[in-house]
Design a protein around this motif. Structure first.
Motif, PDB file in Angstrom:
ATOM      1  N   TRP A 260      26.067  14.985  45.224  1.00  0.00           N
ATOM      2  CA  TRP A 260      25.327  13.775  44.832  1.00  0.00           C
ATOM      3  C   TRP A 260      25.721  12.561  45.664  1.00  0.00           C
ATOM      4  O   TRP A 260      24.873  11.750  46.030  1.00  0.00           O
ATOM      5  CB  TRP A 260      25.552  13.510  43.349  1.00  0.00           C
ATOM      6  CG  TRP A 260      24.549  12.575  42.743  1.00  0.00           C
ATOM      7  CD1 TRP A 260      24.768  11.310  42.282  1.00  0.00           C
ATOM      8  CD2 TRP A 260      23.159  12.840  42.515  1.00  0.00           C
ATOM      9  NE1 TRP A 260      23.612  10.762  41.780  1.00  0.00           N
ATOM     10  CE2 TRP A 260      22.606  11.679  41.917  1.00  0.00           C
ATOM     11  CE3 TRP A 260      22.317  13.928  42.769  1.00  0.00           C
ATOM     12  CZ2 TRP A 260      21.256  11.591  41.567  1.00  0.00           C
ATOM     13  CZ3 TRP A 260      20.981  13.840  42.410  1.00  0.00           C
ATOM     14  CH2 TRP A 260      20.470  12.687  41.821  1.00  0.00           C
TER      15      TRP A 260
ATOM     16  N   ILE B 105      13.241  15.242  42.960  1.00  0.00           N
ATOM     17  CA  ILE B 105      13.836  13.935  42.655  1.00  0.00           C
ATOM     18  C   ILE B 105      12.965  12.876  43.319  1.00  0.00           C
ATOM     19  O   ILE B 105      12.626  12.987  44.494  1.00  0.00           O
ATOM     20  CB  ILE B 105      15.274  13.835  43.199  1.00  0.00           C
ATOM     21  CG1 ILE B 105      16.169  14.888  42.539  1.00  0.00           C
ATOM     22  CG2 ILE B 105      15.855  12.432  42.973  1.00  0.00           C
ATOM     23  CD1 ILE B 105      17.536  15.024  43.185  1.00  0.00           C
TER      24      ILE B 105
ATOM     25  N   THR C 122       7.120   6.957  36.278  1.00  0.00           N
ATOM     26  CA  THR C 122       8.079   8.056  36.193  1.00  0.00           C
ATOM     27  C   THR C 122       7.756   8.973  35.026  1.00  0.00           C
ATOM     28  O   THR C 122       7.813  10.207  35.146  1.00  0.00           O
ATOM     29  CB  THR C 122       9.510   7.502  36.044  1.00  0.00           C
ATOM     30  OG1 THR C 122       9.792   6.619  37.134  1.00  0.00           O
ATOM     31  CG2 THR C 122      10.524   8.628  36.038  1.00  0.00           C
TER      32      THR C 122
ATOM     33  N   HIS D 132      14.335  15.964  38.061  1.00  0.00           N
ATOM     34  CA  HIS D 132      15.764  15.759  37.826  1.00  0.00           C
ATOM     35  C   HIS D 132      16.107  14.281  37.662  1.00  0.00           C
ATOM     36  O   HIS D 132      16.933  13.917  36.822  1.00  0.00           O
ATOM     37  CB  HIS D 132      16.590  16.326  38.983  1.00  0.00           C
ATOM     38  CG  HIS D 132      16.854  17.789  38.863  1.00  0.00           C
ATOM     39  ND1 HIS D 132      17.390  18.375  37.734  1.00  0.00           N
ATOM     40  CD2 HIS D 132      16.659  18.811  39.751  1.00  0.00           C
ATOM     41  CE1 HIS D 132      17.521  19.673  37.921  1.00  0.00           C
ATOM     42  NE2 HIS D 132      17.082  19.959  39.138  1.00  0.00           N
ATOM     43  N   ASP D 133      15.494  13.424  38.489  1.00  0.00           N
ATOM     44  CA  ASP D 133      15.887  12.020  38.450  1.00  0.00           C
ATOM     45  C   ASP D 133      14.878  11.191  39.226  1.00  0.00           C
ATOM     46  O   ASP D 133      14.052  11.715  39.984  1.00  0.00           O
ATOM     47  CB  ASP D 133      17.285  11.833  39.061  1.00  0.00           C
ATOM     48  CG  ASP D 133      18.038  10.632  38.468  1.00  0.00           C
ATOM     49  OD1 ASP D 133      17.383   9.745  37.877  1.00  0.00           O
ATOM     50  OD2 ASP D 133      19.274  10.604  38.598  1.00  0.00           O
ATOM     51  N   HIS D 134      14.941   9.903  39.006  1.00  0.00           N
ATOM     52  CA  HIS D 134      14.238   8.930  39.829  1.00  0.00           C
ATOM     53  C   HIS D 134      15.278   7.897  40.232  1.00  0.00           C
ATOM     54  O   HIS D 134      15.893   7.248  39.375  1.00  0.00           O
ATOM     55  CB  HIS D 134      13.088   8.280  39.041  1.00  0.00           C
ATOM     56  CG  HIS D 134      12.307   7.279  39.849  1.00  0.00           C
ATOM     57  ND1 HIS D 134      11.247   6.593  39.320  1.00  0.00           N
ATOM     58  CD2 HIS D 134      12.429   6.857  41.139  1.00  0.00           C
ATOM     59  CE1 HIS D 134      10.743   5.781  40.253  1.00  0.00           C
ATOM     60  NE2 HIS D 134      11.456   5.925  41.351  1.00  0.00           N
ATOM     61  N   LEU D 135      15.499   7.751  41.529  1.00  0.00           N
ATOM     62  CA  LEU D 135      16.477   6.810  42.052  1.00  0.00           C
ATOM     63  C   LEU D 135      15.753   5.606  42.637  1.00  0.00           C
ATOM     64  O   LEU D 135      14.814   5.763  43.417  1.00  0.00           O
ATOM     65  CB  LEU D 135      17.329   7.461  43.137  1.00  0.00           C
ATOM     66  CG  LEU D 135      18.153   8.686  42.728  1.00  0.00           C
ATOM     67  CD1 LEU D 135      18.790   9.314  43.964  1.00  0.00           C
ATOM     68  CD2 LEU D 135      19.203   8.315  41.708  1.00  0.00           C
TER      69      LEU D 135
ATOM     70  N   SER E  51      19.853   5.056  38.614  1.00  0.00           N
ATOM     71  CA  SER E  51      19.426   6.408  38.283  1.00  0.00           C
ATOM     72  C   SER E  51      18.731   6.386  36.927  1.00  0.00           C
ATOM     73  O   SER E  51      19.307   5.926  35.936  1.00  0.00           O
ATOM     74  CB  SER E  51      20.638   7.340  38.236  1.00  0.00           C
ATOM     75  OG  SER E  51      20.336   8.513  37.502  1.00  0.00           O
TER      76      SER E  51
ATOM     77  N   ARG F 230      18.006   8.968  35.164  1.00  0.00           N
ATOM     78  CA  ARG F 230      18.689   9.945  34.311  1.00  0.00           C
ATOM     79  C   ARG F 230      19.930   9.325  33.692  1.00  0.00           C
ATOM     80  O   ARG F 230      20.149   9.407  32.472  1.00  0.00           O
ATOM     81  CB  ARG F 230      19.068  11.179  35.151  1.00  0.00           C
ATOM     82  CG  ARG F 230      19.792  12.272  34.385  1.00  0.00           C
ATOM     83  CD  ARG F 230      18.887  12.998  33.407  1.00  0.00           C
ATOM     84  NE  ARG F 230      17.800  13.693  34.078  1.00  0.00           N
ATOM     85  CZ  ARG F 230      16.823  14.316  33.451  1.00  0.00           C
ATOM     86  NH1 ARG F 230      16.796  14.322  32.114  1.00  0.00           N
ATOM     87  NH2 ARG F 230      15.858  14.930  34.117  1.00  0.00           N
ATOM     88  N   ALA F 231      20.744   8.668  34.510  1.00  0.00           N
ATOM     89  CA  ALA F 231      21.977   8.076  33.992  1.00  0.00           C
ATOM     90  C   ALA F 231      21.691   6.899  33.067  1.00  0.00           C
ATOM     91  O   ALA F 231      22.488   6.600  32.170  1.00  0.00           O
ATOM     92  CB  ALA F 231      22.852   7.614  35.163  1.00  0.00           C
TER      93      ALA F 231
ATOM     94  N   LEU G 109      15.132   9.170  31.438  1.00  0.00           N
ATOM     95  CA  LEU G 109      14.670  10.554  31.585  1.00  0.00           C
ATOM     96  C   LEU G 109      15.518  11.475  30.699  1.00  0.00           C
ATOM     97  O   LEU G 109      16.728  11.252  30.555  1.00  0.00           O
ATOM     98  CB  LEU G 109      14.804  11.013  33.043  1.00  0.00           C
ATOM     99  CG  LEU G 109      13.702  10.611  34.017  1.00  0.00           C
ATOM    100  CD1 LEU G 109      14.042  11.061  35.417  1.00  0.00           C
ATOM    101  CD2 LEU G 109      12.359  11.194  33.590  1.00  0.00           C
TER     102      LEU G 109
END
Length: 250
Positions: A132, A196, A216, A231-234, A243, A245-246, A250
């Motif tokens: 990552w 991603i 998103t 998985h994620d959108h940065l 993030s 996710r963080a 999401l």
């Protein structure tokens, strides 16, 4: 008229074509000695031992072999902010500056491209979720200093190995159009299992807008309907990233 690389003249690699180059003759000793000292310091201590303006001088040496490039390095940093921003500066803006000819612009953009390609090689065809930090480094190198929004999709296989990194769209300074159908359609074409989303905020602040969040969720719904995983959108800013996710979106 704005110039691109296709419009470059036959003097492209001729440093003497620069508007402030020295007259023909031996390179003055103070320029030669200064360059020798900078190269020695770089070879001994690396980039960490040098401020931005000296590192930029090293890049400019090859483009302007007969010129004192320190004033130009300071000028570029004053205009664009830091070393990375100079390399990422749009070509038309660089070419519009006095003292920045085609050779200088070429060396800056080649240096930028080399850095991005090296960072990309660290993540392509490798498991993303276990690398990552390298992925974030690559995203910052490629996108953090862009003057317009860019939307990329990183497509992953069943083992979460990055199999494709594709730019889907470019927009304005604060908006980029994204079409969920096109994102998931491309995933199916690549036989990807997950992806991603990545985009930048030219303002430097990676805080997502309401439109970012809504988009998103739409992409996530489209992916889920087809058995794909988002998985994620940065969102990439100048100094940090966000993030989804963080952050719990999401």
């Amino acid at each position: 008229m704005t110039r691109g690389f296709s419009d470059i003249s036959p003097t492209f690699f001729d440093a003497e074509a620069e508007p402030v180059a020295l007259a023909p003759g031996p390179v003055p000793s103070y320029i030669r000695d200064h360059r020798k000292r900078l190269r020695a310091r770089f070879m001994q201590g690396g980039a960490a031992a040098m401020p931005d303006y000296e590192l930029l001088e090293l890049v400019l040496f090859a483009a302007l072999p007969r010129q004192d490039v320190k004033p130009l390095a300071h000028k570029l940093l004053e205009i664009f902010g830091d070393f990375n921003a100079v390399l990422a500066a749009p070509l038309p803006r660089l070419l519009a500056l006095a003292g920045v000819g085609e050779a200088v612009a070429c060396h800056l953009k080649v240096t930028e491209a080399a850095a991005a390609r090296m960072m990309r090689a660290r993540v392509l065809n490798r498991p993303v979720l276990t690398g990552w930090a390298a992925l974030l480094d690559y995203c910052h190198t490629a996108m953090a200093h862009r003057s317009i929004e860019q939307f990329r999709v990183l497509y992953l296989d069943r083992k979460n190995v990055l199999i494709a990194d594709e730019e889907q769209a470019r927009g304005t300074v604060d908006h980029v159009p994204v079409y969920p159908r096109e994102v998931v359609k491309r995933a199916l074409e690549l036989d990807a299992s997950a992806f991603i989303l990545v985009h930048n905020h030219p303002s430097g602040d990676p805080t997502p807008s309401d439109a970012d969040i809504a988009m998103t969720l739409k992409v996530g719904d489209a992916a889920q309907a087809l058995g794909l995983v988002l998985h994620d959108h940065l969102i990439i800013g100048r100094e940090r990233e966000v993030s989804f996710r963080a952050s719990g979106w999401l």
